[in-house]
Design an enzyme around this catalytic site. Structure first.
Site, PDB file in Angstrom:
ATOM      1  N   SER A   1     -27.725  60.208  95.918  1.00 51.78           N
ATOM      2  CA  SER A   1     -26.549  61.004  95.532  1.00 51.78           C
ATOM      3  C   SER A   1     -25.360  60.496  96.321  1.00 51.78           C
ATOM      4  O   SER A   1     -25.518  59.943  97.418  1.00 51.78           O
ATOM      5  CB  SER A   1     -26.788  62.471  95.890  1.00 51.78           C
TER       6      SER A   1
ATOM      7  N   TYR B   1     -29.332  69.268 101.290  1.00 51.03           N
ATOM      8  CA  TYR B   1     -29.345  68.322 100.177  1.00 51.03           C
ATOM      9  C   TYR B   1     -28.839  66.951 100.638  1.00 51.03           C
ATOM     10  O   TYR B   1     -29.483  65.924 100.395  1.00 51.03           O
ATOM     11  CB  TYR B   1     -28.475  68.876  99.052  1.00 51.03           C
TER      12      TYR B   1
HETATM   13  N1  NAP Z   1     -26.422  66.365  88.466  1.00 51.39           N
HETATM   14  C1  NAP Z   1     -25.750  65.862  89.491  1.00 51.39           C
HETATM   15  O1  NAP Z   1     -24.540  66.094  89.661  1.00 51.39           O
HETATM   16  C2  NAP Z   1     -26.450  64.959  90.462  1.00 51.39           C
HETATM   17  C3  NAP Z   1     -25.669  64.209  91.345  1.00 51.39           C
HETATM   18  C4  NAP Z   1     -26.284  63.365  92.262  1.00 51.39           C
HETATM   19  C5  NAP Z   1     -27.658  63.268  92.275  1.00 51.39           C
HETATM   20  N2  NAP Z   1     -28.403  64.023  91.404  1.00 51.39           N
HETATM   21  C6  NAP Z   1     -29.848  63.888  91.487  1.00 51.39           C
HETATM   22  O2  NAP Z   1     -30.370  63.574  90.218  1.00 51.39           O
HETATM   23  C7  NAP Z   1     -31.711  64.022  90.134  1.00 51.39           C
HETATM   24  C8  NAP Z   1     -31.894  64.796  88.848  1.00 51.39           C
HETATM   25  O3  NAP Z   1     -31.116  65.980  88.912  1.00 51.39           O
HETATM   26  P1  NAP Z   1     -30.479  66.654  87.625  1.00 51.39           P
HETATM   27  O4  NAP Z   1     -29.039  66.799  87.876  1.00 51.39           O
HETATM   28  O5  NAP Z   1     -30.946  65.974  86.395  1.00 51.39           O
HETATM   29  O6  NAP Z   1     -31.088  68.127  87.764  1.00 51.39           O
HETATM   30  P2  NAP Z   1     -32.035  68.984  86.809  1.00 51.39           P
HETATM   31  O7  NAP Z   1     -31.558  68.959  85.409  1.00 51.39           O
HETATM   32  O8  NAP Z   1     -32.162  70.284  87.511  1.00 51.39           O
HETATM   33  O9  NAP Z   1     -33.415  68.197  86.864  1.00 51.39           O
HETATM   34  C9  NAP Z   1     -34.246  68.191  88.002  1.00 51.39           C
HETATM   35  C10 NAP Z   1     -35.580  67.645  87.578  1.00 51.39           C
HETATM   36  O10 NAP Z   1     -36.417  67.604  88.721  1.00 51.39           O
HETATM   37  C11 NAP Z   1     -37.657  68.160  88.383  1.00 51.39           C
HETATM   38  N3  NAP Z   1     -38.309  68.735  89.550  1.00 51.39           N
HETATM   39  C12 NAP Z   1     -37.813  69.634  90.428  1.00 51.39           C
HETATM   40  N4  NAP Z   1     -38.738  69.947  91.347  1.00 51.39           N
HETATM   41  C13 NAP Z   1     -39.841  69.213  91.040  1.00 51.39           C
HETATM   42  C14 NAP Z   1     -41.125  69.108  91.602  1.00 51.39           C
HETATM   43  N5  NAP Z   1     -41.492  69.794  92.702  1.00 51.39           N
HETATM   44  N6  NAP Z   1     -42.007  68.264  91.028  1.00 51.39           N
HETATM   45  C15 NAP Z   1     -41.670  67.561  89.939  1.00 51.39           C
HETATM   46  N7  NAP Z   1     -40.476  67.625  89.348  1.00 51.39           N
HETATM   47  C16 NAP Z   1     -39.573  68.458  89.897  1.00 51.39           C
HETATM   48  C17 NAP Z   1     -37.361  69.200  87.323  1.00 51.39           C
HETATM   49  O11 NAP Z   1     -38.515  69.366  86.489  1.00 51.39           O
HETATM   50  P3  NAP Z   1     -39.499  70.617  86.477  1.00 51.39           P
HETATM   51  O12 NAP Z   1     -38.719  71.822  86.922  1.00 51.39           O
HETATM   52  O13 NAP Z   1     -39.953  70.689  85.051  1.00 51.39           O
HETATM   53  O14 NAP Z   1     -40.599  70.218  87.404  1.00 51.39           O
HETATM   54  C18 NAP Z   1     -36.262  68.510  86.543  1.00 51.39           C
HETATM   55  O15 NAP Z   1     -36.794  67.687  85.530  1.00 51.39           O
HETATM   56  C19 NAP Z   1     -31.974  64.849  91.387  1.00 51.39           C
HETATM   57  O16 NAP Z   1     -32.656  64.070  92.350  1.00 51.39           O
HETATM   58  C20 NAP Z   1     -30.576  65.168  91.872  1.00 51.39           C
HETATM   59  O17 NAP Z   1     -30.531  65.392  93.247  1.00 51.39           O
HETATM   60  C21 NAP Z   1     -27.838  64.854  90.509  1.00 51.39           C
END
Ligand code: NAP
Length: 262
Positions: free
Chosen positions: A155, A168
């Site tokens: 991130s 985070y």
């Molecule tokens: N969106 C942003 O602005 C942003 C920015 C920088 C980095 N990121 C990073 O991008 C990645 C994806 O985030 P996102 O924004 O797409 O969020 P999201 O839509 O909330 O997706 C998070 C994903 O992680 C999975 N997950 C959570 N806990 C888990 C566990 N214990 N075991 C297996 N899977 C798990 C969830 O699936 P289940 O609940 O079905 O298990 C879901 O598919 C993350 O690492 C986040 O930190 C996001």
């Protein structure tokens, strides 16, 4: 990683046909999109997360589009489950060439308010899980001797600070350092390990926030006054998954619309 078939006359090596990818957190947001993008480039994709109904729908969506995908239930915090799924996915689709370590969570609080449970929840999901996955997949890549690609979703919070994201940001900084460490130590095995550092992207993780006055204020203060959709990651993700990035390892690549400079 084995050459994808470089041909200066046409195919520049970003075709992933014949490759097998495993994506964590594929049930929503960036992971869902990464699975679609990798399948669209020709890879067979193991889609993993806890919400299996969503994975089944995603695998069906990819299959209907002419791709190949298989769903696997996985909680990345469970070491036995990580090992089992890495093995089952390889048996079902073929040995894994590309790992996208994407699953992640956040807890938003002031530093003084975090509980021990918050700490464990964030670090077990965002740090321990990706490390275990990299280890399980990396061991097979080393044994097989044909290299591979590990793409960690860190991130921009590994590179800057913002209020209420201490846990985070710490976890994402750990992933950034893990990326460099594994890249160095696995270079001789032809495994490229790189990280993407996304800026704000609208997903289930934050979509409610952007509707609030505070969220709207943040958007107004961003360099381009906008929030990206998950597809903004496609270009860098496919680059890092393909042989076009064979000379890149240990890098942290921001995909953030300039937000890291805020
Ligand atoms: N969106 C942003 O602005 C942003 C920015 C920088 C980095 N990121 C990073 O991008 C990645 C994806 O985030 P996102 O924004 O797409 O969020 P999201 O839509 O909330 O997706 C998070 C994903 O992680 C999975 N997950 C959570 N806990 C888990 C566990 N214990 N075991 C297996 N899977 C798990 C969830 O699936 P289940 O609940 O079905 O298990 C879901 O598919 C993350 O690492 C986040 O930190 C996001």
């Amino acid at each position: 990683m084995a050459d994808d078939g470089e041909n200066p006359g046409g195919n520049f090596g970003d075709n992933l046909a014949g490759k097998v990818a495993l994506v964590t957190g594929a049930s929503s947001g960036l992971g869902h999109r990464a699975a679609v993008a990798l399948a669209g480039a020709g890879a067979k994709v193991a889609v993993t997360a806890r919400r299996v109904d969503r994975l089944q729908a995603l695998a069906a969506e990819i299959t209907v589009s002419g791709g190949q995908a298989a769903p696997f239930a996985l909680d990345v915090r469970d070491p036995d489950a990580v090992k089992a799924v890495a093995k089952e996915a390889a048996e079902a689709l073929g040995t894994i060439d590309i790992l996208v370590n994407n699953a992640g969570v956040s807890v938003v609080k002031r530093p003084e308010d975090f509980t021990l449970e918050d700490y464990d929840f964030v670090h077990e999901t965002n740090v321990k899980g990706p490390f275990l996955l990299a280890q399980a997949v990396g061991r097979e890549m080393i044994k097989r001797g044909t290299g591979g690609k590990i793409i960690n979703i860190s991130s921009m919070m590994a590179l800057r600070t913002t209020a209420k994201l201490a846990l985070y940001g710490m976890s994402k900084a750990a992933i950034a350092q893990m990326t460099k460490q594994l890249a160095l130590e696995w270079a001789r095995h032809d495994i490229q390990v790189n990280a993407i550092c996304p800026g704000y992207i609208e997903t289930e993780m934050n979509e409610e926030h952007w509707k609030t006055p505070a969220g709207q204020g943040m958007i107004a203060a961003m360099p381009r006054r906008r929030i990206g959709k998950p597809e903004v990651m496609d270009g860098v993700l496919l680059l890092l998954a393909s042989s076009r990035s064979d000379y890149m390892t240990g890098t942290l690549i921001p995909v953030d619309d300039g937000q890291v400079m805020m």
